[in-house]
Design a protein around this motif. Structure first.
Motif, mmCIF file in Angstrom:
data_model
loop_
_atom_site.group_PDB
_atom_site.id
_atom_site.type_symbol
_atom_site.label_atom_id
_atom_site.label_comp_id
_atom_site.label_asym_id
_atom_site.label_seq_id
_atom_site.Cartn_x
_atom_site.Cartn_y
_atom_site.Cartn_z
ATOM 1 N N SER A 94 -5.849 26.645 8.021
ATOM 2 C CA SER A 94 -6.646 26.686 6.791
ATOM 3 C C SER A 94 -6.058 25.787 5.702
ATOM 4 N N ASN B 191 -1.997 35.475 1.990
ATOM 5 C CA ASN B 191 -1.644 34.127 1.521
ATOM 6 C C ASN B 191 -1.190 34.118 0.059
ATOM 7 N N GLY C 71 -3.872 34.419 10.253
ATOM 8 C CA GLY C 71 -5.226 33.874 10.371
ATOM 9 C C GLY C 71 -5.280 32.434 9.895
ATOM 10 N N ASN C 72 -4.532 32.132 8.834
ATOM 11 C CA ASN C 72 -4.473 30.748 8.325
ATOM 12 C C ASN C 72 -3.906 29.800 9.388
ATOM 13 N N SER D 28 -7.288 37.443 0.117
ATOM 14 C CA SER D 28 -7.494 38.472 1.145
ATOM 15 C C SER D 28 -7.089 38.032 2.551
ATOM 16 N N CYS D 29 -7.010 36.741 2.827
ATOM 17 C CA CYS D 29 -6.728 36.324 4.214
ATOM 18 C C CYS D 29 -5.224 36.341 4.497
ATOM 19 N N THR D 30 -4.876 36.438 5.782
ATOM 20 C CA THR D 30 -3.464 36.525 6.172
ATOM 21 C C THR D 30 -2.938 35.159 6.615
ATOM 22 N N SER E 19 -10.210 31.942 0.268
ATOM 23 C CA SER E 19 -10.039 33.351 0.626
ATOM 24 C C SER E 19 -8.593 33.811 0.450
ATOM 25 N N LYS E 20 -7.768 33.067 -0.293
ATOM 26 C CA LYS E 20 -6.316 33.332 -0.333
ATOM 27 C C LYS E 20 -5.955 34.736 -0.801
ATOM 28 N N THR F 287 -11.526 37.606 7.690
ATOM 29 C CA THR F 287 -12.312 36.755 6.788
ATOM 30 C C THR F 287 -12.734 35.437 7.431
ATOM 31 N N GLY F 288 -12.246 35.165 8.625
ATOM 32 C CA GLY F 288 -12.548 33.896 9.286
ATOM 33 C C GLY F 288 -14.050 33.738 9.470
#
Ligand SMILES: Cc1cc2nc3c(=O)[nH]c(=O)nc-3n(C[C@H](O)[C@H](O)[C@H](O)COP(=O)(O)OP(=O)(O)OC[C@H]3O[C@@H](n4cnc5c(N)ncnc54)[C@H](O)[C@@H]3O)c2cc1C
Length: 179
Positions: free
Chosen positions: A107, A73, A101-102, A96-98, A93-94, A32-33
């Protein structure tokens, strides 16, 4: 090629082999980045962390949690909330994002104004270096003045310095009121 390893030892072996054969490796969380850091522009291997998705420990007494980087997240926020704890970083994007990645992007969402970003909640990282060595960057303590601050060097490095394979976060007590 996309590889989906299930633990840090497998990642270490992948990195060792890729290093030996000069094959580029691009880590990927949920993709998602917005800066394209998970795109394999140098070809080679995409290393997905989607199977490293376990919350390993929530230490209520020490206000800490140990997780794998593929945890989503929001799932983490909800899990710590269940035991009265608070993990503030909340990118939009919490869902779906990991967390890996955060960390690679440090993030943060609306709560960053009061609570800071991902960078402010990490105590210690387990990382596989490009050569395949497995290291911890720090200690699970609030005060740790020994050596270079590898933890903060890794945060925001967009997957260029190594693969984060475990994370120790610090947590807060869940606020009595959130407006
Ligand atoms: C709709 C939407 C809303 C968003 N809102 C916000 C927001 O409010 N605030 C904000 O800060 N950002 C926001 N973002 C961007 C946010 O930074 C990313 O969503 C998230 O941090 C990336 O996580 P990911 O798991 O998708 O990582 P990916 O996109 O897969 O990867 C991101 C980077 O991290 C690296 N990486 C991934 N896992 C690891 C690992 N284990 N070790 C080392 N490197 C790794 C990758 O190589 C890449 O460079 C938003 C994105 C979208 C699509």
């Amino acid at each position: 090629m996309v590889l989906r390893p299930g633990n840090a030892e497998q990642i270490a072996e992948i990195m060792r082999l890729c290093h030996e054969h000069r094959i580029p490796v691009t880590p990927r969380g949920a993709g998602t980045g917005l800066s394209g850091g998970a795109l394999p522009v140098h070809h080679g291997v995409v290393l997905s962390t989607e199977r490293l998705n376990r919350i390993l420990d929530i230490d209520e007494r020490n206000l800490q949690a140990t997780v794998e980087p593929g945890v989503i997240n929001e799932a983490f926020q909800n899990a710590v909330k269940e035991v009265g704890l608070f993990y503030p970083p909340d990118p939009a994007s919490k869902g779906s994002c990991t967390l890996g990645g955060n960390l690679a992007h440090s993030s943060g969402g609306p709560k960053a104004v009061k609570y800071g970003t991902t960078r402010d909640y990490v105590l210690n990282l387990q990382v596989v270096l490009p050569t395949g060595e497995l290291i911890w960057t720090a200690a699970n303590t609030l005060k740790n003045s020994t050596g270079y601050n590898l933890t903060q060097l890794l945060v925001g490095s967009e997957g260029t310095l190594g693969i984060i394979t475990k994370v120790v976060f610090r947590l807060l007590p869940y606020p009595s009121r959130i407006s």
